[in-house]
Design a protein around this motif. Structure first.
Motif, PDB file in Angstrom:
ATOM      1  N   ASN A   3       0.629  -1.057  -0.244  1.00  0.00           N
ATOM      2  CA  ASN A   3       0.156  -0.025   0.017  1.00  0.00           C
ATOM      3  C   ASN A   3       0.712   1.300  -0.192  1.00  0.00           C
ATOM      4  O   ASN A   3       1.371   1.212   0.753  1.00  0.00           O
ATOM      5  N   ARG A  29      -3.488   5.219  -3.092  1.00  0.00           N
ATOM      6  CA  ARG A  29      -4.230   5.947  -2.076  1.00  0.00           C
ATOM      7  C   ARG A  29      -3.587   7.434  -2.223  1.00  0.00           C
ATOM      8  O   ARG A  29      -2.415   7.733  -2.225  1.00  0.00           O
ATOM      9  N   PHE A  39      -4.558  11.932   8.428  1.00  0.00           N
ATOM     10  CA  PHE A  39      -5.957  10.822   8.320  1.00  0.00           C
ATOM     11  C   PHE A  39      -5.391   9.832   7.605  1.00  0.00           C
ATOM     12  O   PHE A  39      -6.144   8.937   8.198  1.00  0.00           O
ATOM     13  N   ALA A  40      -4.868   9.935   6.467  1.00  0.00           N
ATOM     14  CA  ALA A  40      -5.397   8.487   5.516  1.00  0.00           C
ATOM     15  C   ALA A  40      -4.186   7.714   6.355  1.00  0.00           C
ATOM     16  O   ALA A  40      -4.457   6.292   6.204  1.00  0.00           O
ATOM     17  N   ALA A  42      -3.733   7.471   9.296  1.00  0.00           N
ATOM     18  CA  ALA A  42      -3.770   7.297  10.471  1.00  0.00           C
ATOM     19  C   ALA A  42      -5.528   5.749  10.059  1.00  0.00           C
ATOM     20  O   ALA A  42      -5.224   4.745  11.149  1.00  0.00           O
ATOM     21  N   GLU A  43      -6.022   6.118   9.254  1.00  0.00           N
ATOM     22  CA  GLU A  43      -6.806   5.234   8.136  1.00  0.00           C
ATOM     23  C   GLU A  43      -6.302   4.176   8.361  1.00  0.00           C
ATOM     24  O   GLU A  43      -6.792   2.650   7.952  1.00  0.00           O
ATOM     25  N   ARG A  44      -5.272   3.917   7.996  1.00  0.00           N
ATOM     26  CA  ARG A  44      -4.740   2.980   7.237  1.00  0.00           C
ATOM     27  C   ARG A  44      -3.035   2.799   6.911  1.00  0.00           C
ATOM     28  O   ARG A  44      -2.613   4.203   6.046  1.00  0.00           O
ATOM     29  N   TRP A  45      -2.742   2.467   7.888  1.00  0.00           N
ATOM     30  CA  TRP A  45      -1.049   3.037   8.043  1.00  0.00           C
ATOM     31  C   TRP A  45      -0.384   1.810   6.628  1.00  0.00           C
ATOM     32  O   TRP A  45       0.029   1.118   6.329  1.00  0.00           O
ATOM     33  N   ARG A  70       4.595   8.579  15.023  1.00  0.00           N
ATOM     34  CA  ARG A  70       3.153   7.823  14.528  1.00  0.00           C
ATOM     35  C   ARG A  70       3.662   6.624  14.790  1.00  0.00           C
ATOM     36  O   ARG A  70       3.303   5.887  14.813  1.00  0.00           O
TER      37      ARG A  70
END
Length: 232
Positions: A3, A29, A39-40, A42-45, A70
């Motif tokens: 990803n 993404r 935000f992206a 955090a939603e999916r590392w 993070r």
């Protein structure tokens, strides 16, 4: 499927980069600014971030800092050709690689593949599970580095650079050779190596201004020195 998060406020650049990465087999993404990138993530590392340096509101350097706060993630920065100081600063705060604009999308894909490949290369080659010396332990399977039991928090490139030096204790290794063996580049900006050595020293040396472990060999490169009490 790995990803990739692409962060660029230029929709044309983002679209082209996304297309090339998707054709190379990655799930991609996109985010157009710093808050959207955080935000992206955090939603999916992500497995890797392609991050433009010049972003509205929150620049790429700040985004990189916050991502690093993070957790570990490889970062490739996109920079303007003349922004050498910013490229160096990007490496200082933890970017693993950078590509200067204008760039070939195919070159960027190759850089992405190289960074990700380095992350999995140790297991594929079956190298030693642990490297130890000077109180430092590198656990390849966990990609974890400690010194005297304290977590070092190395980036992917810092980990690989330290591992390479520790595999060749007492040997002077040129920056060109390090560029080839650690980064997988046949050519490139040798200041990348210099910056990563400086970052490593700040994390593993008792006094980075007077390093004992990673020595500069003038006119050659660098050498990892094992303390006298550990030498055979």
């Amino acid at each position: 499927m790995q990803n990739i998060l692409v962060v660029d406020d230029d929709p044309t650049v983002a679209e082209v980069v996304t297309g090339y990465l998707e054709r190379a087999g990655f799930a991609v993404r996109r985010a157009a600014d710093g808050p959207g990138a955080l935000f992206a993530a955090a939603e999916r590392w992500p497995d890797l971030v392609v991050l433009d340096l010049m972003l509205p509101g929150m620049d790429g350097l700040e985004v990189c800092r916050r991502l690093r706060g993070r957790g570990p993630v490889p970062v490739i920065m996109l920079t303007a050709r003349g922004d050498e100081d910013d490229r160096i600063l990007g490496l200082e705060i933890g970017a693993d690689d950078y590509v200067t604009k204008p760039f070939s999308p195919r070159e960027l894909v190759l850089r992405v593949e190289s960074v990700l490949r380095r992350g999995g290369a140790v297991a594929a080659r079956g190298e030693e599970a642990l490297l130890t010396g000077a109180g430092i332990t590198l656990d390849h399977a966990a990609r974890r580095a400690t010194k005297d039991g304290r977590e070092l928090g190395l980036t992917l490139r810092e980990f690989d650079l330290l591992a390479h030096l520790m595999r060749h204790p007492g040997q002077a290794i040129g920056r060109e050779r390090l560029m080839q063996d650690v980064w997988g580049w046949e050519f490139g900006d040798l200041s990348t190596v210099t910056v990563h050595v400086r970052r490593l020293r700040s994390k593993i040396e008792d006094d980075p201004a007077q390093p004992r472990l990673i020595q500069t060999v003038w006119g050659v490169g660098y050498r990892f020195d094992v303390p006298l009490e550990e030498r055979a």
